[in-house]
Design a protein around this motif. Structure first.
Motif, PDB file in Angstrom:
ATOM      1  N   PRO A   1       0.922  -1.197  -0.010  1.00 44.51           N
ATOM      2  CA  PRO A   1       0.184   0.129   0.069  1.00 44.51           C
ATOM      3  C   PRO A   1       0.720   1.182  -0.035  1.00 44.51           C
ATOM      4  O   PRO A   1       2.090   1.346   0.351  1.00 44.51           O
ATOM      5  N   PRO A   2       0.244   2.392  -0.361  1.00 46.40           N
ATOM      6  CA  PRO A   2       1.171   3.704  -0.665  1.00 46.40           C
ATOM      7  C   PRO A   2       1.492   4.124   1.144  1.00 46.40           C
ATOM      8  O   PRO A   2       0.411   4.032   1.827  1.00 46.40           O
ATOM      9  N   THR A   3       2.448   4.707   1.444  1.00 46.07           N
ATOM     10  CA  THR A   3       2.557   5.274   2.733  1.00 46.07           C
ATOM     11  C   THR A   3       1.752   6.625   2.644  1.00 46.07           C
ATOM     12  O   THR A   3       1.305   6.935   1.641  1.00 46.07           O
ATOM     13  N   GLU A   4       1.712   6.956   3.706  1.00 45.49           N
ATOM     14  CA  GLU A   4       0.594   7.968   3.949  1.00 45.49           C
ATOM     15  C   GLU A   4       1.230   9.311   3.173  1.00 45.49           C
ATOM     16  O   GLU A   4       0.314   9.950   2.504  1.00 45.49           O
ATOM     17  N   ILE A   5       2.411   9.658   3.256  1.00 45.02           N
ATOM     18  CA  ILE A   5       3.067  10.790   2.346  1.00 45.02           C
ATOM     19  C   ILE A   5       2.717  10.314   0.803  1.00 45.02           C
ATOM     20  O   ILE A   5       2.302  11.291  -0.088  1.00 45.02           O
ATOM     21  N   ALA A   6       2.944   9.134   0.314  1.00 40.34           N
ATOM     22  CA  ALA A   6       3.090   8.825  -0.962  1.00 40.34           C
ATOM     23  C   ALA A   6       1.784   9.049  -1.419  1.00 40.34           C
ATOM     24  O   ALA A   6       1.423   9.493  -2.635  1.00 40.34           O
TER      25      ALA A   6
ATOM     26  N   ALA B   1       0.174  11.498  -4.335  1.00 38.67           N
ATOM     27  CA  ALA B   1      -0.387  11.007  -5.734  1.00 38.67           C
ATOM     28  C   ALA B   1      -1.695  11.507  -6.066  1.00 38.67           C
ATOM     29  O   ALA B   1      -2.382  11.723  -6.898  1.00 38.67           O
ATOM     30  N   ARG B   2      -2.499  12.233  -4.783  1.00 41.24           N
ATOM     31  CA  ARG B   2      -3.828  12.887  -4.878  1.00 41.24           C
ATOM     32  C   ARG B   2      -3.816  14.278  -5.035  1.00 41.24           C
ATOM     33  O   ARG B   2      -4.873  14.943  -5.064  1.00 41.24           O
ATOM     34  N   LEU B   3      -2.510  14.728  -5.117  1.00 45.51           N
ATOM     35  CA  LEU B   3      -2.337  16.384  -5.302  1.00 45.51           C
ATOM     36  C   LEU B   3      -3.003  16.779  -6.665  1.00 45.51           C
ATOM     37  O   LEU B   3      -2.802  15.965  -7.717  1.00 45.51           O
TER      38      LEU B   3
ATOM     39  N   ALA C   1       7.401  18.083  -5.472  1.00 46.09           N
ATOM     40  CA  ALA C   1       6.041  18.472  -5.860  1.00 46.09           C
ATOM     41  C   ALA C   1       5.792  19.886  -5.051  1.00 46.09           C
ATOM     42  O   ALA C   1       6.638  20.213  -4.246  1.00 46.09           O
ATOM     43  N   LEU C   2       4.735  20.566  -5.646  1.00 42.85           N
ATOM     44  CA  LEU C   2       4.534  21.965  -5.151  1.00 42.85           C
ATOM     45  C   LEU C   2       2.956  22.054  -5.144  1.00 42.85           C
ATOM     46  O   LEU C   2       2.137  21.377  -6.183  1.00 42.85           O
TER      47      LEU C   2
END
Length: 320
Positions: free
Chosen positions: A132-137, A141-143, A267-268
């Motif tokens: 599963p993706p980590t919290e930050i990853a 991905a949802r930005l 990312a920004l």
């Protein structure tokens, strides 16, 4: 042993702890930070908050209980900070009990009254494609694409740190600069979860034969030279940590050992109240150049703290 017959998540829970505020004298860009009580009051906060990664210490004993010393070798803690904590408030950590043999789980922290402090994930071992993706990853991905940024309009995704590589180390009595006006020895006097492996006396008895840097202090080590990266937004403005991930690749990190850092903006983004720079910092052994750890940090700047924000936003064609 009989298989567990319930479909009920079970969590490990730490003791209530009262973390200490150690950043009241922190400075950024020649001004006080959000951790200063007066600056916090100007922003409508009741006191200067405790820095988010301070809470990572709450999880170390629970994750070592799950995964043993491997936690400090290949562990990953990934968290989104939800509610600020001020000195005098008590917090506790929770780790969902993973299935036997599992190496990924959910974590969270709460204040005494149940107010959420952070939510996230913890894992151990090299990441696999089906993890599963980590919290930050997951959050990256949802930005969604943002409009033209104001404070961070001079920065770009893929930008490398101007100081690459930055050379750092952390001795017990070493002062870590204006961003972190305390030493490791100072921290160990008040750390919420003392551990012999962190100390000069107990370090030689650790599984690695040396004193190790606590997970929360990895953030200090990596943040001590951040100015060298020159990832500067417009200012003066006040920032805070909105989320953070620390992953050990070939850990642990050792006290008084040389490391080299390489930074990159990955990312920004923005929210209604903040603009964020998502920065990855890779950590290399200063002797062997082996990659040993990495950190991803969501450094958010408060729009309201940048005095010309509305005027410059309109000039860029943004509605405010």
């Amino acid at each position: 042993m009989t298989a567990f017959p319930f479909n009920t998540p079970i969590a490990l829970c730490g003791e209530l702890r009262a973390p200490r505020q150690m950043l009241a004298d922190q400075t950024y860009d020649d001004h006080k930070s959000i951790h200063d009580d007066a600056m916090a009051a100007d922003l409508g906060l009741r006191a200067g908050p405790i820095e988010g990664p301070t809470h990572f210490s709450l999880f170390d004993p629970l994750l070592v209980a799950l995964w043993g010393p491997a936690w400090f070798e290949t562990g990953c803690i990934s968290a989104h900070y939800q509610t600020m904590v001020v000195e005098g408030e008590e917090t506790r950590a929770f780790v969902q009990q993973p299935a036997a043999g599992a190496r990924f789980t959910r974590i969270w922290a709460e204040k005494r009254d149940g107010t959420p402090v952070l939510t996230g994930t913890a894992s151990v071992g090299a990441p696999a494609a089906d993890d599963p993706p980590t919290e930050i990853a997951g959050r990256i991905a949802r930005l969604r694409p943002s409009g033209p940024l104001v404070i961070n309009r001079d920065l770009r995704v893929g930008q490398q740190g101007a100081g690459n590589p930055e050379r750092v180390r952390m001795g017990f009595d070493q002062h870590m600069g204006g961003h972190y006006p305390f030493t490791l020895a100072d921290k160990l006097k008040v750390i919420t979860e003392p551990c012999a492996w962190y100390t000069p006396e107990g370090g030689p008895s650790s599984p690695w034969g040396r004193a190790i840097i606590p997970t929360e202090m990895v953030s200090v080590l990596l943040g001590s030279t951040i100015d060298q990266a020159n990832f500067r937004g417009r200012g003066p403005a006040v920032g805070l940590f909105a989320g953070q991930q620390i992953r050990y690749l070939q850990g642990p990190l050792f006290v008084d050992h040389p490391y080299e850092l390489e930074r990159e903006i990955i990312a920004l983004s923005e929210s209604a109240r903040t603009e964020s720079v998502w920065m990855r910092t890779r950590v290399f052994d200063g002797v062997t150049r082996a990659p040993v750890a990495e950190m991803v940090l969501n450094g958010a700047t408060l729009k309201a703290s940048y005095e010309p924000y509305e005027r410059e936003a309109r000039a860029l064609g943004r509605s405010v």
